[in-house]
Design an enzyme around this catalytic site. Structure first.
Site, mmCIF file in Angstrom:
data_model
loop_
_atom_site.group_PDB
_atom_site.id
_atom_site.type_symbol
_atom_site.label_atom_id
_atom_site.label_comp_id
_atom_site.label_asym_id
_atom_site.label_seq_id
_atom_site.Cartn_x
_atom_site.Cartn_y
_atom_site.Cartn_z
ATOM 1 N N LYS A 1 -9.571 -2.217 2.080
ATOM 2 C CA LYS A 1 -9.179 -1.054 2.889
ATOM 3 C C LYS A 1 -9.944 0.204 2.450
ATOM 4 O O LYS A 1 -10.323 1.027 3.278
ATOM 5 C CB LYS A 1 -7.670 -0.826 2.795
ATOM 6 C CG LYS A 1 -6.820 -2.023 3.203
ATOM 7 C CD LYS A 1 -7.092 -2.480 4.632
ATOM 8 C CE LYS A 1 -6.066 -3.520 5.066
ATOM 9 N NZ LYS A 1 -6.350 -4.030 6.425
ATOM 10 N N ARG B 1 0.857 -1.182 0.000
ATOM 11 C CA ARG B 1 0.000 0.000 0.000
ATOM 12 C C ARG B 1 0.896 1.235 0.000
ATOM 13 O O ARG B 1 2.017 1.209 0.501
ATOM 14 C CB ARG B 1 -0.898 0.014 1.239
ATOM 15 C CG ARG B 1 -2.055 -0.975 1.181
ATOM 16 C CD ARG B 1 -2.959 -0.829 2.397
ATOM 17 N NE ARG B 1 -2.278 -1.161 3.632
ATOM 18 C CZ ARG B 1 -1.828 -0.282 4.507
ATOM 19 N NH1 ARG B 1 -2.034 1.008 4.324
ATOM 20 N NH2 ARG B 1 -1.196 -0.663 5.588
ATOM 21 N N SER C 1 -0.626 -3.795 11.870
ATOM 22 C CA SER C 1 -0.041 -4.835 11.018
ATOM 23 C C SER C 1 1.235 -5.375 11.670
ATOM 24 O O SER C 1 1.861 -4.702 12.495
ATOM 25 C CB SER C 1 0.241 -4.277 9.620
ATOM 26 O OG SER C 1 0.895 -3.046 9.724
ATOM 27 N N ARG D 1 1.883 -12.117 -0.402
ATOM 28 C CA ARG D 1 0.528 -12.361 0.116
ATOM 29 C C ARG D 1 -0.106 -13.627 -0.416
ATOM 30 O O ARG D 1 0.224 -14.095 -1.507
ATOM 31 C CB ARG D 1 -0.387 -11.186 -0.309
ATOM 32 C CG ARG D 1 0.026 -9.837 0.244
ATOM 33 C CD ARG D 1 -0.387 -9.712 1.684
ATOM 34 N NE ARG D 1 0.168 -8.536 2.330
ATOM 35 C CZ ARG D 1 -0.451 -7.901 3.335
ATOM 36 N NH1 ARG D 1 -1.620 -8.318 3.772
ATOM 37 N NH2 ARG D 1 0.123 -6.868 3.906
ATOM 38 N N ASP E 1 -9.589 -9.510 9.560
ATOM 39 C CA ASP E 1 -9.042 -8.184 9.259
ATOM 40 C C ASP E 1 -10.010 -7.028 9.500
ATOM 41 O O ASP E 1 -9.581 -5.964 9.927
ATOM 42 C CB ASP E 1 -8.562 -8.145 7.802
ATOM 43 C CG ASP E 1 -7.657 -6.961 7.499
ATOM 44 O OD1 ASP E 1 -6.811 -6.638 8.346
ATOM 45 O OD2 ASP E 1 -7.798 -6.362 6.417
#
Ligand code: TSX
Ligand code: MN
Length: 597
Positions: free
Chosen positions: A219, A82, A261, A380, A288
């Site tokens: 997000k 990000r 995180s 990921r 999450d």
């Protein structure tokens, strides 16, 4: 040309929703794709897109014996995380975004990004991806539509959300949907923007192909836009896992927990209790994000708006998280991990021997002993939650689950004790507001520096952080049966820099105390900071290989450490200026008075 596309869009569109059709036509007129494809979420569509992604090199098929249905994707090396400095909240007034967000004036942002989007899909396909955040038909569930020119995004959204026809059916003719526009563009960091327009329920993302920047439901919608909508509509959009703990008697307690995180949210959400806890079970509702609103019985109900996990791969193994290992054994997309000669994936911290030879995350040959990482530290997995062996049946319940406890955690080598319970809601909000986490080697910058991260929402709050904390305080009035609030720290270290608490499955002992507290079963000890487990009738340490001194050290409260902690908290509150809620300033004063008294 533009009007032809508009016609084409509405011709094949599986909807008559006039607002949706008009918006898709307008975005297509700007981006000028060669084709518009409406995604239905079907198995046939998945196969078609996967085959195409393999053909164009976006996906590398993995060995179907070792990883059935799994693929590897390598992102552009300049596009692996990000980008907070390129993420903007676009509200008419800068103060509405607050000091912890980047801000752009909405018209200026639309103008700037329109220039980038203009014609950017020429020669490409625009996918129309309708999706639901939350179980279909739920009162908390929100619909979004993401327009994207990336087949990788479509395949990820298919795992992470309830995507396709069902979402479109739920939307019907309503104009209440998030308008997401994404183009990978030329993946140039100088032309990369992730812009949120909360007033328009709109997200424009340009120039990235990486997860958090482009899977707009996560997000961007579920947290940044969600937190804004939550304040308007009287609910909470939070960066929290949700789990259910069931005791041998069959009583289930639901808990939501916020950790920044790199603190192991996914590990905690899938935790396996140690052998002393036969008959206890932990089940995952979410790993999450939690959307929480007061229910008809006065309790706070939480849903997980997602349908999959987008988790960090390195460090995942059969010791740290066996359930995650099972979850990613099939039908999983891997991004930026290493490839083994036999077509499996590898990462730092995987079980077993380090392979002699690999292809690293950038597609280059890698040899054992190399100083370079084989998998990117932020590599990921994208895996469907239905793969999780301990998935809670309630993960698909539109009503959600009643939350009895909220946990705030952080990575602190000192100062913060293993566990404590807040005196009341306001004190609990203070504990969440003052959360901090120490930077690890993986993150950029210095190691061991405390970063304030209120409620783990610093990068994800879609409006002024001071208003956000006030909204948390205000929620007290609309929740007759408030969850109890706790603070935990698994990461305290001894003089030699060794972690004191064994963590992982042994966190069950802390969880049991929390469950006993919310069920009103154990007495407690009052301290300056909050209520802590008593020496007797406190934490169950049976079978734990930990000295009495170590337990005392992990749970100790050192006044000198708290005096410097309060100074460091002050820097954060000063940033909020006049928007720092009065009730939190009073909590601060009370704590100072208790320490000085
Ligand atoms: O996820 C973690 N949890 C929560 C698990 C349910 N991690 C990993 C954080 C990075 C993602 C932890 N790391 C936890 C923890 O409770 N605790 C620690 C620190 C720690 C690391 C290693 C050991 C003990 C504690 N022990 C040995 O290595 C033998
Ligand atoms: Mn997260």
């Amino acid at each position: 040309m533009a009007s032809t596309q508009a016609a084409a869009a509405s011709e094949q569109a599986p909807t008559k929703n006039p607002t949706l059709l008009a918006w898709v036509a307008k975005m297509a007129a700007m981006t000028q794709p060669d084709r518009i494809v409406w995604c239905d979420g079907s198995e046939a569509e998945k196969q078609r897109l996967t085959e195409q992604a393999v053909k164009d090199g976006t996906l590398i098929p993995l060995n179907p014996q070792k990883r059935p249905g799994c693929y590897l994707h390598r992102s552009n090396p300049n596009d692996v995380a990000r980008v907070e400095h390129l993420t903007f909240i676009c509200t008419p007034n800068k103060t509405d975004a607050g000091p912890t967000n980047n801000w752009m004036e909405p018209e200026a942002a639309y103008t700037k990004l329109s220039q980038l989007f203009e014609g950017c899909m020429k020669g490409r396909t625009m996918y129309v991806v309708p999706y639901a955040m939350g179980p279909l038909g739920g009162a908390s569930t929100k619909i979004g539509v993401e327009l994207t020119d990336s087949d990788y995004v479509v395949l990820n959204m298919r795992i992470m959300t309830r995507m396709g026809k069902a979402a479109l059916d739920m939307l019907g003719d309503s104009d209440d949907f998030n308008r997401g526009l994404h183009s990978t563009g030329d993946v140039n960091p100088d032309r990369r923007y992730i812009c949120h327009f909360p007033q328009d329920n709109t997200i424009w993302s340009f120039g990235s192909g990486y997860g958090g920047n482009v899977l707009l439901g996560k997000k961007c919608l579920a947290l940044r836009i969600g937190s804004y909508l939550g304040r308007e509509e009287g609910w909470l959009a939070e960066h929290m896992l949700i789990l259910g703990v069931t005791s041998p008697k069959g009583e289930t307690t639901y808990i939501a927990a916020a950790f920044p995180s790199a603190c192991g949210k996914t590990n905690f959400a899938m935790m396996i209790p140690p052998k002393e806890y036969q008959g206890w079970k932990i089940e995952t509702v979410g790993d999450d994000i939690a959307w929480m609103r007061p229910g008809p019985d006065g309790r706070l109900y939480a849903i997980n708006p997602e349908a999959g996990y987008f988790g960090v791969v390195p460090g995942t193994n059969y010791k740290t998280n066996p359930n995650a290992m099972e979850t990613i054994s099939k039908d999983t997309l891997f991004t930026n991990v290493a490839l083994t000669p036999d077509g499996d994936v590898w990462w730092e911290g995987k079980d077993g021997e380090v392979p002699e030879e690999l292809i690293d995350w950038q597609g280059k040959p890698w040899k054992k002993g190399s100083t370079e990482k084989a998998a990117h530290p932020n590599s990921r997995f994208t895996a469907p939650m239905s793969n999780n062996p301990v998935l809670s049946a309630k993960a698909n319940d539109p009503q959600g689950v009643p939350i009895s406890a909220i946990i705030f955690g952080g990575r602190r080598s000192n100062t913060v004790p293993l566990v404590l319970q807040a005196f009341n809601w306001t004190h609990g909000v203070f504990l969440g507001a003052t959360m901090g986490s120490e930077t690890t080697a993986a993150a950029t910058g210095k190691v061991g520096v405390v970063r304030r991260d209120p409620m783990a929402m610093l990068p994800f709050c879609g409006y002024h952080m001071g208003d956000y904390l006030q909204h948390w305080l205000d929620m007290q009035k609309s929740i007759p049966q408030l969850p109890k609030i706790f603070q935990v720290n698994w990461f305290r270290q001894d003089k030699n820099g060794k972690f004191i608490w064994p963590g992982y499955g042994e966190n069950m002992r802390v969880l049991e105390w929390i469950v006993n507290r919310v069920q009103g079963r154990v007495p407690t000890q009052e301290t300056l900071l909050g209520w802590v487990p008593r020496q007797d009738q406190g934490l169950n340490l049976k079978g734990l290989d930990l000295s009495e001194e170590a337990v005392l050290e992990a749970t100790s409260i050192k006044e000198d450490e708290w005096k410097s902690e309060l100074k460091s908290q002050e820097v954060f509150f000063e940033q909020l200026g006049t928007k720092a809620p009065e009730a939190l300033m009073l909590q601060r004063k009370l704590l100072i008075a208790r320490l000085d008294g």
